[in-house]
Design a protein around this motif. Structure first.
Motif, short mmCIF file in Angstrom:
data_model
loop_
_atom_site.label_atom_id
_atom_site.label_comp_id
_atom_site.label_asym_id
_atom_site.label_seq_id
_atom_site.Cartn_x
_atom_site.Cartn_y
_atom_site.Cartn_z
N ALA A 89 0.87 -1.18 0.00
CA ALA A 89 0.00 0.00 0.00
C ALA A 89 0.91 1.23 0.00
CB ALA A 89 -0.88 -0.01 1.23
N ARG A 90 0.57 2.23 -0.80
CA ARG A 90 1.41 3.42 -0.89
C ARG A 90 0.95 4.48 0.09
NH1 ARG A 90 0.90 6.12 -5.61
NH2 ARG A 90 2.87 7.16 -5.24
N PHE B 124 2.38 -14.20 9.81
CA PHE B 124 1.81 -13.24 10.76
C PHE B 124 2.88 -12.50 11.56
CE2 PHE B 124 -1.91 -15.95 10.01
CZ PHE B 124 -2.90 -14.98 9.88
N GLU B 125 4.13 -12.53 11.06
CA GLU B 125 5.23 -11.92 11.82
C GLU B 125 4.93 -10.44 12.11
OE1 GLU B 125 8.98 -11.98 9.86
OE2 GLU B 125 10.02 -11.07 11.57
N HIS B 126 4.44 -9.72 11.11
CA HIS B 126 4.11 -8.30 11.32
C HIS B 126 2.59 -8.16 11.37
CE1 HIS B 126 8.29 -7.33 10.80
NE2 HIS B 126 8.30 -8.07 9.70
N VAL C 18 0.28 -4.99 10.62
CA VAL C 18 -0.07 -4.46 9.29
C VAL C 18 -1.15 -5.29 8.60
CG1 VAL C 18 2.28 -3.56 8.98
CG2 VAL C 18 1.64 -5.72 7.89
N ILE C 19 -1.48 -6.44 9.18
CA ILE C 19 -2.44 -7.33 8.52
C ILE C 19 -3.87 -6.91 8.83
CG2 ILE C 19 -3.30 -9.72 8.44
CD1 ILE C 19 -0.34 -10.56 8.89
N PRO D 47 -3.10 -8.40 3.44
CA PRO D 47 -2.20 -7.26 3.60
C PRO D 47 -2.94 -5.95 3.29
CG PRO D 47 -1.43 -8.73 1.84
CD PRO D 47 -2.77 -9.20 2.26
N PRO D 48 -2.31 -4.81 3.62
CA PRO D 48 -2.90 -3.55 3.24
C PRO D 48 -3.24 -3.56 1.75
CG PRO D 48 -0.97 -3.17 4.59
CD PRO D 48 -1.02 -4.64 4.32
N ILE D 49 -4.37 -2.97 1.39
CA ILE D 49 -4.84 -3.11 0.03
C ILE D 49 -4.16 -2.11 -0.91
CG2 ILE D 49 -7.01 -4.11 0.76
CD1 ILE D 49 -8.33 -1.57 0.57
N ALA D 50 -4.10 -2.48 -2.17
CA ALA D 50 -3.42 -1.66 -3.18
C ALA D 50 -4.10 -1.87 -4.51
CB ALA D 50 -1.94 -2.06 -3.25
N GLY D 51 -5.27 -1.29 -4.66
CA GLY D 51 -6.01 -1.45 -5.92
C GLY D 51 -5.83 -0.27 -6.84
#
Lengths: 150, 83
Positions: free
Chosen positions: A137-138, B47-49, B52-53, B78-82
């Motif tokens: 994510a940016r 699930f180490e970090h 952020v999940i 994970p954080p989304i990136a669309g």
């Protein structure tokens, strides 16, 4: 209207359909997102868009509903593709139509900004050497979306 | 309970979904992650970090303290990136 699909879309045909029979709309703003062949300094040969069937559609509907709540929109559209795409291909189309341009501009920007941070999509980039990388994510996208928080 | 994994969580765990039956004491998202992590190194790595999940219960965004039960669909991503 929202749609998630594998295949390409024709922006002109989609806009014609959206505006068919309407004579009260004075402004239409559209945004088309495309696959770039470079990310940072890394060449990209393909990109795969993954989504969460069900939740993604639900989130897109919610984003569209909020746009209509905030601006006097007469019509709107979100089309987002999933699957593997090559550089130059279209990924996403958003459109906002209103009586006047200010609402249409703002709502179109809102739709794409919120979509990028609130609808579950993920991008897997492939480079020419075969390496694969999930796109993070940016921060710039999060900052763009945060402008619309209230 | 149905668990779904997306993007790099799916790659690290090696599965996109599974049916699990955690013990009754596993009643929150946070406890569920602890239980998953204890199942092996693939889960511990994925699930180490965990901060952020993102998690969704029945296709709605949820928080670590939210309750989960046997009939829920729980998704981790994970954080989304669309766009």
């Amino acid at each position: 209207m929202i749609r998630v699909q594998q295949g390409d879309f024709d922006p002109a045909a989609e806009i014609d359909k959206l505006l068919a029979g309407r004579t009260d709309i004075g402004a239409l703003v559209t945004f088309t997102g495309l696959v770039r062949d470079i990310a940072g300094d890394q060449a990209i040969s393909a990109m795969t868009l993954e989504h969460y069937p069900g939740m993604t559609e639900r989130q897109l509907q919610e984003i569209e509903r909020q746009a209509h709540e905030r601006w006097p929109l007469d019509a709107s559209l979100i089309i987002h593709r999933v699957g593997r795409m090559a550089p130059g291909e279209r990924i996403v189309l958003v459109a906002a139509a209103s009586a006047h341009r200010k609402a249409a501009f703002e709502a179109a920007e809102f739709l794409i900004d919120w979509l990028k941070t609130k609808a579950p999509f993920w991008k897997l980039e492939e480079s020419p050497d075969g390496a694969q990388n999930w796109v993070d994510a940016r921060e710039a996208d999060c900052a763009a979306a945060a402008r619309w928080e209230r | 309970m149905k668990i779904l994994y997306f993007a790099w969580l799916k790659s690290k765990i090696g599965a996109d979904e599974e049916e699990v039956s955690p013990p009754a004491g596993v009643s929150t998202v946070s406890a569920l992650i602890d239980w998953l992590v204890a199942r092996g190194p693939r889960f511990a790595d994925a699930f180490e970090h965990r901060e952020v999940i993102h998690v969704a219960i029945n296709q709605r965004y949820a928080h670590p303290g939210d309750p989960v039960g046997p009939d829920d669909e729980v998704a981790f991503f994970p954080p989304i990136a669309g766009g």
